[in-house]
Design a protein around this motif. Structure first.
Motif, PDB file in Angstrom:
ATOM      1  N   SER A 183       0.827  -1.204   0.000  1.00 53.56           N
ATOM      2  CA  SER A 183       0.000   0.000   0.000  1.00 53.56           C
ATOM      3  C   SER A 183       0.869   1.266   0.000  1.00 53.56           C
ATOM      4  CB  SER A 183      -1.055  -0.042   1.108  1.00 53.56           C
ATOM      5  OG  SER A 183      -0.519   0.443   2.298  1.00 53.56           O
ATOM      6  N   GLN A 184       2.031   1.195   0.623  1.00 53.01           N
ATOM      7  CA  GLN A 184       2.930   2.361   0.572  1.00 53.01           C
ATOM      8  C   GLN A 184       3.421   2.587  -0.860  1.00 53.01           C
ATOM      9  OE1 GLN A 184       5.949   1.449   3.543  1.00 53.01           O
ATOM     10  NE2 GLN A 184       4.640   2.164   5.224  1.00 53.01           N
ATOM     11  N   TRP A 185       3.757   1.489  -1.523  1.00 51.41           N
ATOM     12  CA  TRP A 185       4.243   1.579  -2.907  1.00 51.41           C
ATOM     13  C   TRP A 185       3.133   2.140  -3.810  1.00 51.41           C
ATOM     14  CZ3 TRP A 185       2.782  -0.896  -7.506  1.00 51.41           C
ATOM     15  CH2 TRP A 185       3.700  -0.773  -8.578  1.00 51.41           C
ATOM     16  N   GLU A 186       1.879   1.686  -3.561  1.00 54.91           N
ATOM     17  CA  GLU A 186       0.759   2.195  -4.368  1.00 54.91           C
ATOM     18  C   GLU A 186       0.528   3.683  -4.119  1.00 54.91           C
ATOM     19  OE1 GLU A 186      -2.450  -0.575  -3.634  1.00 54.91           O
ATOM     20  OE2 GLU A 186      -1.573  -2.033  -5.040  1.00 54.91           O
ATOM     21  N   SER A 187       0.715   4.116  -2.870  1.00 52.22           N
ATOM     22  CA  SER A 187       0.563   5.553  -2.590  1.00 52.22           C
ATOM     23  C   SER A 187       1.612   6.351  -3.336  1.00 52.22           C
ATOM     24  CB  SER A 187       0.738   5.857  -1.100  1.00 52.22           C
ATOM     25  OG  SER A 187      -0.169   5.129  -0.359  1.00 52.22           O
ATOM     26  N   LEU A 188       2.836   5.823  -3.369  1.00 50.23           N
ATOM     27  CA  LEU A 188       3.886   6.531  -4.103  1.00 50.23           C
ATOM     28  C   LEU A 188       3.487   6.652  -5.579  1.00 50.23           C
ATOM     29  CD1 LEU A 188       6.711   7.841  -4.263  1.00 50.23           C
ATOM     30  CD2 LEU A 188       7.656   5.549  -4.639  1.00 50.23           C
ATOM     31  N   CYS A 189       2.989   5.555  -6.139  1.00 50.89           N
ATOM     32  CA  CYS A 189       2.547   5.592  -7.549  1.00 50.89           C
ATOM     33  C   CYS A 189       1.444   6.628  -7.744  1.00 50.89           C
ATOM     34  CB  CYS A 189       2.041   4.220  -8.004  1.00 50.89           C
ATOM     35  SG  CYS A 189       3.344   2.983  -8.137  1.00 50.89           S
ATOM     36  N   SER A 190       0.457   6.655  -6.843  1.00 45.30           N
ATOM     37  CA  SER A 190      -0.637   7.626  -7.027  1.00 45.30           C
ATOM     38  C   SER A 190      -0.136   9.048  -6.939  1.00 45.30           C
ATOM     39  CB  SER A 190      -1.754   7.491  -5.997  1.00 45.30           C
ATOM     40  OG  SER A 190      -1.895   6.217  -5.560  1.00 45.30           O
ATOM     41  N   VAL A 191       0.754   9.310  -5.982  1.00 43.63           N
ATOM     42  CA  VAL A 191       1.264  10.683  -5.858  1.00 43.63           C
ATOM     43  C   VAL A 191       2.037  11.077  -7.120  1.00 43.63           C
ATOM     44  CG1 VAL A 191       2.897  12.143  -4.581  1.00 43.63           C
ATOM     45  CG2 VAL A 191       1.267  10.747  -3.345  1.00 43.63           C
ATOM     46  N   LEU A 192       2.803  10.146  -7.663  1.00 43.75           N
ATOM     47  CA  LEU A 192       3.537  10.449  -8.900  1.00 43.75           C
ATOM     48  C   LEU A 192       2.545  10.750 -10.031  1.00 43.75           C
ATOM     49  CD1 LEU A 192       6.371   7.754  -8.652  1.00 43.75           C
ATOM     50  CD2 LEU A 192       6.727  10.238  -8.735  1.00 43.75           C
ATOM     51  N   GLN A 193       1.495   9.933 -10.122  1.00 47.55           N
ATOM     52  CA  GLN A 193       0.489  10.152 -11.176  1.00 47.55           C
ATOM     53  C   GLN A 193      -0.251  11.469 -10.982  1.00 47.55           C
ATOM     54  OE1 GLN A 193      -1.393   6.354 -10.633  1.00 47.55           O
ATOM     55  NE2 GLN A 193      -0.751   5.617 -12.642  1.00 47.55           N
ATOM     56  N   GLN A 194      -0.622  11.755  -9.731  1.00 49.39           N
ATOM     57  CA  GLN A 194      -1.313  13.026  -9.456  1.00 49.39           C
ATOM     58  C   GLN A 194      -0.448  14.213  -9.846  1.00 49.39           C
ATOM     59  OE1 GLN A 194      -2.027  12.638  -5.266  1.00 49.39           O
ATOM     60  NE2 GLN A 194      -3.409  10.899  -5.620  1.00 49.39           N
ATOM     61  N   ASN A 195       0.859  13.997  -9.885  1.00 48.16           N
ATOM     62  CA  ASN A 195       1.751  15.092 -10.254  1.00 48.16           C
ATOM     63  C   ASN A 195       2.259  14.968 -11.687  1.00 48.16           C
ATOM     64  OD1 ASN A 195       2.073  17.021  -7.938  1.00 48.16           O
ATOM     65  ND2 ASN A 195       2.192  15.026  -6.928  1.00 48.16           N
ATOM     66  N   GLY A 196       1.461  14.339 -12.505  1.00 47.89           N
ATOM     67  CA  GLY A 196       1.702  14.370 -13.941  1.00 47.89           C
ATOM     68  C   GLY A 196       2.663  13.330 -14.477  1.00 47.89           C
ATOM     69  N   CYS A 197       3.056  12.350 -13.650  1.00 49.06           N
ATOM     70  CA  CYS A 197       3.988  11.331 -14.159  1.00 49.06           C
ATOM     71  C   CYS A 197       3.224  10.188 -14.805  1.00 49.06           C
ATOM     72  CB  CYS A 197       4.821  10.739 -13.025  1.00 49.06           C
ATOM     73  SG  CYS A 197       5.960  11.904 -12.309  1.00 49.06           S
ATOM     74  N   GLU A 198       3.807   9.689 -15.885  1.00 53.69           N
ATOM     75  CA  GLU A 198       3.276   8.474 -16.497  1.00 53.69           C
ATOM     76  C   GLU A 198       4.127   7.331 -15.961  1.00 53.69           C
ATOM     77  OE1 GLU A 198       3.185   6.556 -20.883  1.00 53.69           O
ATOM     78  OE2 GLU A 198       2.810   8.723 -20.770  1.00 53.69           O
ATOM     79  N   ILE A 199       3.458   6.311 -15.412  1.00 56.04           N
ATOM     80  CA  ILE A 199       4.203   5.223 -14.771  1.00 56.04           C
ATOM     81  C   ILE A 199       4.382   4.036 -15.704  1.00 56.04           C
ATOM     82  CG2 ILE A 199       4.117   3.533 -12.878  1.00 56.04           C
ATOM     83  CD1 ILE A 199       3.255   5.692 -11.118  1.00 56.04           C
TER      84      ILE A 199
END
Ligand code: ARG
Length: 282
Positions: free
Chosen positions: A43-59
């Motif tokens: 869940s921590q890793w998923e939060s990191l992914c969401s924050v990156l996406q919310q800030n315009g990153c394509e994962i």
């Protein structure tokens, strides 16, 4: 849109001691049941992914491989770059620990199949650990190369020889604090002029050399550095970090950055936080 590569923590674990953070009491006792909480890690890793996406990153993702417990630390297996006239390239690492050496071909293949030029170095007895120890100046003018714990001075020099062919200078920096065994724990470029630096992690010579390249240096305390506050990700005017202090917040504010906190406690048990868990794709 910035693109960033991550690896899901499917097999993430702490099974041996590669750095001082991994000195888990459970390991010593031989019963390591509670070393890592996989559900929490996920869940921590998923939060990191969401924050990156919310800030315009394509994962982009690379598949996790069973038995490679540190593969989630996507910053280490290759050094990725792009240079006008040469295109996109990666330099595969030579990791110190055998389990981590096995991660490298998976990442190299991932990049090769996406048409990155693969520059293999002849390491001899030397080591080099990707973006753990190699950091671009944000404008691409040079690369900082940390050595002393994981990468060796010779590894950084071999890399520098290769980069010189593309006209990219490499600045070697000796690391002296075992808790800052990778450069990405004690130097964090914020923009072309400013960086966060934990001075206690560098030799006198390295510190002097850093002062030549940054107009503004914001110092981190020992406590901040050892809690991975220098291992943040700068994106979209944000600084993604596991913790923040009033002092750090003030430094970030001066540089027009707002902190966003992402809990990475499970990964800190392995000696890594936000920055270590991704590689920006050129
Ligand atoms: N357990 C991993 C190791 O010791 C952590 C790597 C952290 N990565 C980083 N870029 N600092 O190799």
């Amino acid at each position: 849109m910035p693109k960033v590569l991550l690896c899901p923590p499917n097999y993430f674990d702490v099974v041996d001691q590669k750095n001082p953070y991994m000195a888990c009491p459970d390991l010593a006792e031989g019963s390591r049941e509670s070393a890592v909480d996989r559900v929490k890690a996920r869940s921590q890793w998923e939060s990191l992914c969401s924050v990156l996406q919310q800030n315009g990153c394509e994962i982009e993702l690379i598949d996790a491989v069973e038995g490679l417990e540190d593969m989630v630390f996507a910053a280490n297996q290759v050094f990725a770059g792009e240079k006008i006239g040469y295109g996109k390239f990666v330099v595969p690492s030579r990791m110190v620990y055998p389990s981590r050496q096995r991660e490298v071909p998976f990442y190299t293949d991932w990049f090769r199949s996406r048409n990155y030029q693969v520059i293999e170095l002849d390491y001899g007895a030397d080591y080099l650990e990707g973006h753990g120890d190699l950091l671009w100046h944000p404008d691409g003018a040079r690369i900082y190369g940390g050595y002393g714990f994981r990468s060796t001075r010779g590894g950084v020099e071999r890399f520098a020889t290769e980069m010189s062919k593309m006209g990219i200078p490499v600045v070697p920096l000796q690391l002296v604090d075992p808790y800052c065994y990778h450069l990405d724990t004690c130097l964090c470029p914020l923009n072309d002029e400013a960086a966060l630096i934990f001075p206690g992690a560098f030799s006198t010579e390295a510190l002097a050399s850093l002062h030549k390249f940054w107009k503004r240096i914001h110092l981190l305390t020992t406590e901040e550095a050892h809690r991975f506050m220098g291992n943040g990700i700068v994106v979209n005017g944000r600084y993604i970090t596991p913790y923040v202090t009033p002092q750090l917040e003030a430094s970030l504010h001066q540089e027009g950055l707002t902190p966003v906190i992402v809990d990475t406690s499970e990964f800190e048990k392995s000696g890594g936080s936000c920055f270590c868990m991704k590689t920006f794709l050129p």
